[in-house]
Design a protein around this motif. Structure first.
Motif, PDB file in Angstrom:
ATOM      1  N   GLY A   1       0.846  -1.187   0.000  1.00  0.00           N
ATOM      2  CA  GLY A   1       0.000   0.000   0.000  1.00  0.00           C
ATOM      3  C   GLY A   1       0.876   1.229   0.000  1.00  0.00           C
ATOM      4  O   GLY A   1       2.054   1.152   0.333  1.00  0.00           O
ATOM      5  N   CYS A   2       0.299   2.358  -0.382  1.00  0.00           N
ATOM      6  CA  CYS A   2       1.120   3.569  -0.458  1.00  0.00           C
ATOM      7  C   CYS A   2       0.315   4.784  -0.019  1.00  0.00           C
ATOM      8  O   CYS A   2      -0.099   5.567  -0.845  1.00  0.00           O
ATOM      9  CB  CYS A   2       1.678   3.757  -1.861  1.00  0.00           C
ATOM     10  N   PRO A   3       0.131   5.009   1.279  1.00  0.00           N
ATOM     11  CA  PRO A   3       0.410   4.044   2.347  1.00  0.00           C
ATOM     12  C   PRO A   3      -0.740   3.069   2.509  1.00  0.00           C
ATOM     13  O   PRO A   3      -1.829   3.327   2.028  1.00  0.00           O
ATOM     14  CB  PRO A   3       0.520   4.950   3.577  1.00  0.00           C
ATOM     15  N   PRO A   4      -0.503   1.910   3.182  1.00  0.00           N
ATOM     16  CA  PRO A   4      -1.603   0.985   3.442  1.00  0.00           C
ATOM     17  C   PRO A   4      -2.609   1.612   4.400  1.00  0.00           C
ATOM     18  O   PRO A   4      -2.202   2.307   5.332  1.00  0.00           O
ATOM     19  CB  PRO A   4      -0.926  -0.217   4.093  1.00  0.00           C
ATOM     20  N   ARG A   5      -3.873   1.355   4.143  1.00  0.00           N
ATOM     21  CA  ARG A   5      -4.876   1.847   5.095  1.00  0.00           C
ATOM     22  C   ARG A   5      -4.773   1.040   6.392  1.00  0.00           C
ATOM     23  O   ARG A   5      -4.223  -0.045   6.398  1.00  0.00           O
ATOM     24  CB  ARG A   5      -6.275   1.709   4.492  1.00  0.00           C
ATOM     25  N   PRO A   6      -5.312   1.593   7.484  1.00  0.00           N
ATOM     26  CA  PRO A   6      -5.244   0.855   8.757  1.00  0.00           C
ATOM     27  C   PRO A   6      -5.809  -0.555   8.667  1.00  0.00           C
ATOM     28  O   PRO A   6      -5.294  -1.469   9.317  1.00  0.00           O
ATOM     29  CB  PRO A   6      -6.069   1.734   9.698  1.00  0.00           C
ATOM     30  N   GLU A   7      -6.852  -0.741   7.849  1.00  0.00           N
ATOM     31  CA  GLU A   7      -7.405  -2.095   7.690  1.00  0.00           C
ATOM     32  C   GLU A   7      -6.338  -3.048   7.155  1.00  0.00           C
ATOM     33  O   GLU A   7      -6.230  -4.203   7.594  1.00  0.00           O
ATOM     34  CB  GLU A   7      -8.593  -2.098   6.731  1.00  0.00           C
ATOM     35  N   SER A   8      -5.549  -2.566   6.181  1.00  0.00           N
ATOM     36  CA  SER A   8      -4.493  -3.416   5.623  1.00  0.00           C
ATOM     37  C   SER A   8      -3.477  -3.770   6.689  1.00  0.00           C
ATOM     38  O   SER A   8      -3.056  -4.925   6.797  1.00  0.00           O
ATOM     39  CB  SER A   8      -3.776  -2.693   4.482  1.00  0.00           C
ATOM     40  N   LEU A   9      -3.102  -2.761   7.455  1.00  0.00           N
ATOM     41  CA  LEU A   9      -2.108  -3.014   8.506  1.00  0.00           C
ATOM     42  C   LEU A   9      -2.656  -4.019   9.514  1.00  0.00           C
ATOM     43  O   LEU A   9      -1.953  -4.951   9.924  1.00  0.00           O
ATOM     44  CB  LEU A   9      -1.732  -1.702   9.200  1.00  0.00           C
ATOM     45  N   LEU A  10      -3.926  -3.854   9.880  1.00  0.00           N
ATOM     46  CA  LEU A  10      -4.518  -4.784  10.845  1.00  0.00           C
ATOM     47  C   LEU A  10      -4.567  -6.196  10.273  1.00  0.00           C
ATOM     48  O   LEU A  10      -4.340  -7.177  10.985  1.00  0.00           O
ATOM     49  CB  LEU A  10      -5.920  -4.317  11.240  1.00  0.00           C
ATOM     50  N   HIS A  11      -4.841  -6.291   8.953  1.00  0.00           N
ATOM     51  CA  HIS A  11      -4.833  -7.611   8.322  1.00  0.00           C
ATOM     52  C   HIS A  11      -3.436  -8.221   8.404  1.00  0.00           C
ATOM     53  O   HIS A  11      -3.274  -9.403   8.730  1.00  0.00           O
ATOM     54  CB  HIS A  11      -5.281  -7.487   6.869  1.00  0.00           C
TER      55      HIS A  11
END
Lengths: 198, 147
Positions: A167-177
């Protein structure tokens, strides 16, 4: 006309009687309970499981990250830690300012060669077991700056990475995943030594 | 709104103070000889009516044949601004007098300029690389840099 097969009823009955009699003869007493010697009070307070499962469980739910926001990805990391996305749900809300108290390094942002020794040093100061999440394109591969002379083309050139979150940047959902994937990894890792002794 | 001074208007005053300093002037900026930068800057900072007490920006540009160092000056008292430029046709690492003693904000900017373009600022108290590490080969914002 075909004859129906004749079942040996009497023989079968005798066999049944025999097996029941044998089982009865051998089961005069109740089976031995290996936990019988433990007091009831103690029994109620103790759970028994494998060491690996227990270790994985305890590590998984207290993965404290060290603060390592390098660039704009740090904003999304901060948003993940804030109330809307609430990283506390995973027991990870304690972002440590000291690597000695941390288990996880969230590399959020572009790593320059001038910063690389600091990253390596902080990683080395973290106690085992430790994990690294590369957050965003820059941390994964250098991203749009990959060919520039001052940018490290991916933090996996410096430290071993467990989970890559694109991601650029990854959304918080991506980080949580990504963190959920890391939790699964930690759980299955168990007591095995992660990557030898440094 | 800050009023930009015309280079043509100030050129006579500067020439009077520092003879032979100004090479060229247009409506936006003035070009001066590299060796006279510190004197011209001091004049622009201290002369009544000029009082350029603030250095907005110090940077450089590579025009292949020469390097150009650019100073954006402005006066908070008089609310006007002027652009000062220096063309360096000289050696591989051209020398330009430092303006650190006039505007302390020039410290880091001159270091960055040295780091990126290889302009040596004479009399700078601590002229070393700032964004790249010591011992790095080359100056990355030069056109000739391809690494």
């Amino acid at each position: 006309m075909e004859m129906m097969p004749q079942f040996p009823w009497e023989e079968m009955d005798r066999g049944e009687v025999l097996s029941i009699e044998q089982l009865r003869a051998g089961s005069a007493e109740a089976l031995h309970d290996p936990d019988a010697w433990i007091d009831d009070e103690v029994k109620r307070g103790v759970l028994i499981t494998s060491l690996d499962a227990m270790l994985g469980w305890s590590r998984r739910y207290s993965t404290w990250p060290v603060t390592f926001g390098l660039a704009c990805c740090a904003m999304e990391m901060i948003a993940t830690a804030a109330s809307r996305f609430d990283i506390s749900r995973f027991g990870m809300d304690v972002f440590r300012a000291s690597p000695r108290q941390a288990d996880l390094m969230l590399v959020a942002g572009t790593l320059c060669w001038k910063m690389a020794p600091a990253l390596k040093r902080i990683y080395d100061q973290m106690p085992e077991p430790k994990w690294v999440v590369a957050m965003g394109q820059c941390a994964i591969s250098g991203g749009p700056f990959a060919e520039y002379v001052s940018v490290v083309p991916g933090v996996n050139h410096i430290v071993p990475v467990d989970v890559y979150v694109p991601g650029c940047p990854p959304r918080p959902e991506s980080l949580l995943h990504g963190l959920t994937l890391l939790h699964k990894k930690i759980q299955t890792e168990g007591s095995r030594l992660k990557r030898g002794l440094n | 709104m800050t009023q930009p001074l015309s280079g043509k208007e100030v050129v006579a005053r500067i020439q009077k103070q520092v003879p032979g300093a100004v090479l060229l002037a247009d409506h936006g900026c003035i070009w001066v000889r590299p060796v006279t930068v510190a004197q011209v800057a001091q004049y622009l900072k201290e002369a009544p009516g000029m009082e350029m007490d603030y250095l907005n920006n110090l940077t450089a540009a590579d025009y292949l044949d020469y390097l150009e160092v650019v100073y954006h000056l402005s006066s908070l008292k008089r609310n006007h601004s002027l652009t000062l430029k220096v063309q360096c046709w000289g050696p591989e690492e051209p020398e330009v007098p430092s303006v650190f003693h006039l505007w302390q904000g020039a410290d880091l900017q001159e270091r960055e300029c040295y780091d990126m373009f290889g302009v040596r600022f004479v009399d700078h108290p601590n002229l070393k690389r700032i964004l790249f590490w010591e011992g790095f080969e080359g100056h990355v914002l030069r056109k000739e840099y391809t690494g």
